[in-house]
Scaffold this motif. Structure first.
Motif, PDB file in Angstrom:
ATOM      1  N   PRO A 157      21.107  29.471  62.923  1.00  0.00           N
ATOM      2  CA  PRO A 157      20.112  29.049  63.913  1.00  0.00           C
ATOM      3  C   PRO A 157      18.735  28.805  63.299  1.00  0.00           C
ATOM      4  CG  PRO A 157      21.428  30.838  64.790  1.00  0.00           C
ATOM      5  CD  PRO A 157      21.821  30.691  63.355  1.00  0.00           C
ATOM      6  N   PRO A 158      18.047  27.775  63.752  1.00  0.00           N
ATOM      7  CA  PRO A 158      16.740  27.438  63.189  1.00  0.00           C
ATOM      8  C   PRO A 158      15.708  28.548  63.342  1.00  0.00           C
ATOM      9  CG  PRO A 158      17.193  26.135  65.160  1.00  0.00           C
ATOM     10  CD  PRO A 158      18.470  26.797  64.781  1.00  0.00           C
ATOM     11  N   GLU A 159      15.833  29.370  64.382  1.00  0.00           N
ATOM     12  CA  GLU A 159      14.865  30.460  64.544  1.00  0.00           C
ATOM     13  C   GLU A 159      15.012  31.498  63.438  1.00  0.00           C
ATOM     14  OE1 GLU A 159      18.138  31.134  67.745  1.00  0.00           O
ATOM     15  OE2 GLU A 159      17.045  29.441  66.837  1.00  0.00           O
ATOM     16  N   ILE A 160      16.238  31.675  62.921  1.00  0.00           N
ATOM     17  CA  ILE A 160      16.441  32.569  61.769  1.00  0.00           C
ATOM     18  C   ILE A 160      15.741  31.993  60.552  1.00  0.00           C
ATOM     19  CG2 ILE A 160      18.150  33.511  60.165  1.00  0.00           C
ATOM     20  CD1 ILE A 160      18.358  34.918  62.778  1.00  0.00           C
ATOM     21  N   ALA A 161      15.909  30.689  60.330  1.00  0.00           N
ATOM     22  CA  ALA A 161      15.255  30.030  59.197  1.00  0.00           C
ATOM     23  C   ALA A 161      13.736  30.115  59.316  1.00  0.00           C
ATOM     24  CB  ALA A 161      15.702  28.579  59.101  1.00  0.00           C
ATOM     25  N   ASP A 162      13.209  30.009  60.526  1.00  0.00           N
ATOM     26  CA  ASP A 162      11.760  30.115  60.721  1.00  0.00           C
ATOM     27  C   ASP A 162      11.248  31.487  60.291  1.00  0.00           C
ATOM     28  OD1 ASP A 162      11.661  27.556  61.706  1.00  0.00           O
ATOM     29  OD2 ASP A 162      11.545  28.151  63.813  1.00  0.00           O
ATOM     30  N   VAL A 163      12.003  32.537  60.641  1.00  0.00           N
ATOM     31  CA  VAL A 163      11.592  33.887  60.256  1.00  0.00           C
ATOM     32  C   VAL A 163      11.684  34.052  58.740  1.00  0.00           C
ATOM     33  CG1 VAL A 163      12.163  36.341  60.420  1.00  0.00           C
ATOM     34  CG2 VAL A 163      12.156  34.917  62.475  1.00  0.00           C
ATOM     35  N   VAL A 164      12.751  33.537  58.143  1.00  0.00           N
ATOM     36  CA  VAL A 164      12.875  33.611  56.685  1.00  0.00           C
ATOM     37  C   VAL A 164      11.703  32.883  56.016  1.00  0.00           C
ATOM     38  CG1 VAL A 164      14.263  32.902  54.695  1.00  0.00           C
ATOM     39  CG2 VAL A 164      15.387  33.882  56.710  1.00  0.00           C
ATOM     40  N   GLU A 165      11.327  31.736  56.554  1.00  0.00           N
ATOM     41  CA  GLU A 165      10.179  31.010  56.009  1.00  0.00           C
ATOM     42  C   GLU A 165       8.901  31.845  56.127  1.00  0.00           C
ATOM     43  OE1 GLU A 165       8.863  26.530  56.600  1.00  0.00           O
ATOM     44  OE2 GLU A 165       7.975  27.817  58.154  1.00  0.00           O
ATOM     45  N   SER A 166       8.732  32.549  57.245  1.00  0.00           N
ATOM     46  CA  SER A 166       7.558  33.412  57.408  1.00  0.00           C
ATOM     47  C   SER A 166       7.553  34.520  56.365  1.00  0.00           C
ATOM     48  CB  SER A 166       7.527  34.012  58.815  1.00  0.00           C
ATOM     49  OG  SER A 166       7.359  33.013  59.802  1.00  0.00           O
ATOM     50  N   PHE A 167       8.737  35.120  56.106  1.00  0.00           N
ATOM     51  CA  PHE A 167       8.827  36.139  55.066  1.00  0.00           C
ATOM     52  C   PHE A 167       8.438  35.558  53.706  1.00  0.00           C
ATOM     53  CE2 PHE A 167      12.372  38.735  57.393  1.00  0.00           C
ATOM     54  CZ  PHE A 167      11.459  39.097  58.364  1.00  0.00           C
ATOM     55  N   CYS A 168       8.892  34.331  53.438  1.00  0.00           N
ATOM     56  CA  CYS A 168       8.531  33.669  52.180  1.00  0.00           C
ATOM     57  C   CYS A 168       7.028  33.486  52.077  1.00  0.00           C
ATOM     58  CB  CYS A 168       9.199  32.295  52.099  1.00  0.00           C
ATOM     59  SG  CYS A 168      10.917  32.331  51.627  1.00  0.00           S
ATOM     60  N   ALA A 169       6.417  33.058  53.176  1.00  0.00           N
ATOM     61  CA  ALA A 169       4.982  32.801  53.168  1.00  0.00           C
ATOM     62  C   ALA A 169       4.200  34.074  52.853  1.00  0.00           C
ATOM     63  CB  ALA A 169       4.554  32.226  54.517  1.00  0.00           C
ATOM     64  N   VAL A 170       4.631  35.198  53.412  1.00  0.00           N
ATOM     65  CA  VAL A 170       3.971  36.469  53.111  1.00  0.00           C
ATOM     66  C   VAL A 170       4.087  36.793  51.625  1.00  0.00           C
ATOM     67  CG1 VAL A 170       4.074  38.965  53.497  1.00  0.00           C
ATOM     68  CG2 VAL A 170       4.215  37.396  55.440  1.00  0.00           C
ATOM     69  N   GLU A 171       5.266  36.559  51.055  1.00  0.00           N
ATOM     70  CA  GLU A 171       5.479  36.858  49.634  1.00  0.00           C
ATOM     71  C   GLU A 171       4.610  35.993  48.723  1.00  0.00           C
ATOM     72  OE1 GLU A 171       7.012  39.359  48.725  1.00  0.00           O
ATOM     73  OE2 GLU A 171       8.753  39.794  49.974  1.00  0.00           O
ATOM     74  N   LEU A 172       4.158  34.831  49.212  1.00  0.00           N
ATOM     75  CA  LEU A 172       3.330  33.950  48.387  1.00  0.00           C
ATOM     76  C   LEU A 172       1.952  34.542  48.103  1.00  0.00           C
ATOM     77  CD1 LEU A 172       4.257  30.485  49.960  1.00  0.00           C
ATOM     78  CD2 LEU A 172       4.859  31.313  47.679  1.00  0.00           C
ATOM     79  N   PHE A 173       1.599  35.602  48.802  1.00  0.00           N
ATOM     80  CA  PHE A 173       0.332  36.276  48.538  1.00  0.00           C
ATOM     81  C   PHE A 173       0.468  37.328  47.438  1.00  0.00           C
ATOM     82  CE2 PHE A 173      -0.473  34.335  52.573  1.00  0.00           C
ATOM     83  CZ  PHE A 173      -1.846  34.093  52.601  1.00  0.00           C
ATOM     84  N   LEU A 174       1.574  37.290  46.722  1.00  0.00           N
ATOM     85  CA  LEU A 174       1.821  38.276  45.665  1.00  0.00           C
ATOM     86  C   LEU A 174       0.663  38.391  44.672  1.00  0.00           C
ATOM     87  CD1 LEU A 174       3.864  40.309  44.506  1.00  0.00           C
ATOM     88  CD2 LEU A 174       4.849  38.438  43.182  1.00  0.00           C
TER      89      LEU A 174
END
Length: 274
Positions: free
Chosen positions: A48-65
């Motif tokens: 489901p696209p909503e799962i992918a949206d959440v995964v993308e949000s997790f990725c975005a947070v990790e970009l602040f490493l």
């Protein structure tokens, strides 16, 4: 500007011992390889696209490493156990970012160009330390690591076995996050033994104002936060039941003790704005 409250020799030695134990256990049991430990041929393009949206949000947070590591290391650089742990933590978090991005690509949920757009807008803002001494950051990061584990665990429960590749990824990341939390719990116990009153006051401040890092800096932050809440991955009730209560239980702290703790003679430094 962040300040460093130096640890005493006994506390430093204890943290170094904890790091060695953490590292040796990670080498024996937790190290995983992105290419070979995920069943990439079992990515589900119909997740489901909503799962992918959440995964993308997790990725975005990790970009602040770079902010997470770069701002915390100067505070911890004189304490080898803290500094070495942060270096190891940065390595493991970079793997989390890579493997989540890889799933978005291989599942067809995102294109290379779309991920590049995320990488560009995600780091426009700059994350600042939520606490300005090492003890405060220990309190905050302990809570944040358990909350992060909870995000991944609940997303995995929601996903089930519909996407074996993503299920495995979430399992690997969850195990890492739980190990990070366990390390900080042990450091917190050292702080409580060293200065229980001061540590409890700092912990109370963190718990009263806790927020996950950088979520307010993301594009469409309100929408992304709402999606996580609506899917019952993380919300205020879950923070209380699955983060706050387990932390107090694990540390042997009664809620009444935390609630009634008076500010000690030695004033604590104020927290920095989020």
């Amino acid at each position: 500007m962040a300040v460093t409250v130096p640890d005493g020799p006994a506390l430093n030695a204890g943290i170094w011992k904890l790091y060695r134990e953490f590292f040796e256990l990670a080498e024996r049991r937790r190290r995983w390889i992105l290419e070979t430990d995920v069943p990439w041929d079992q990515c589900n393009p119909n997740t489901p696209p909503e799962i992918a949206d959440v995964v993308e949000s997790f990725c975005a947070v990790e970009l602040f490493l770079p902010d997470f590591v770069g701002k915390a290391l100067p505070m911890a650089r004189t304490v080898r156990g803290r500094a070495w742990f942060l270096a190891n933590w940065g390595y493991e978090e970079s793997k989390h970012s890579l493997v989540l991005q890889e799933w978005l690509l291989r599942s067809g949920a995102r294109t290379e160009n779309q991920l590049e757009e995320v990488a560009n807008w995600a780091v426009v803002g700059e994350w600042q330390l939520p606490q300005d001494d090492v003890r405060g950051m220990t309190c905050y990061t302990m809570c944040q690591e358990l909350a992060t584990w909870l995000h991944y665990r609940n997303l995995r429960l929601l996903l089930g076995n519909t996407d074996p590749a993503l299920n495995k990824i979430l399992s690997l990341i969850s195990i890492d996050e739980r190990a990070h939390y366990d390390f900080y719990v042990k450091v917190m116990k050292l702080h409580l033994a060293d200065d229980r009153a001061g540590t409890l006051e700092q912990l109370k401040r963190v718990l009263n104002g806790f927020a996950m890092p950088v979520t307010h800096l993301l594009a469409d932050s309100a929408r992304r936060t709402a999606a996580v809440k609506n899917m019952n991955i993380f919300n205020e009730a879950l923070f209380y039941s699955d983060v706050l209560v387990p932390i107090l239980t694990t540390l042997g702290i009664d809620k009444a003790e935390l609630r009634n703790r008076a500010l000690q003679k030695k004033s604590l430094p104020p927290t920095t704005p989020r």
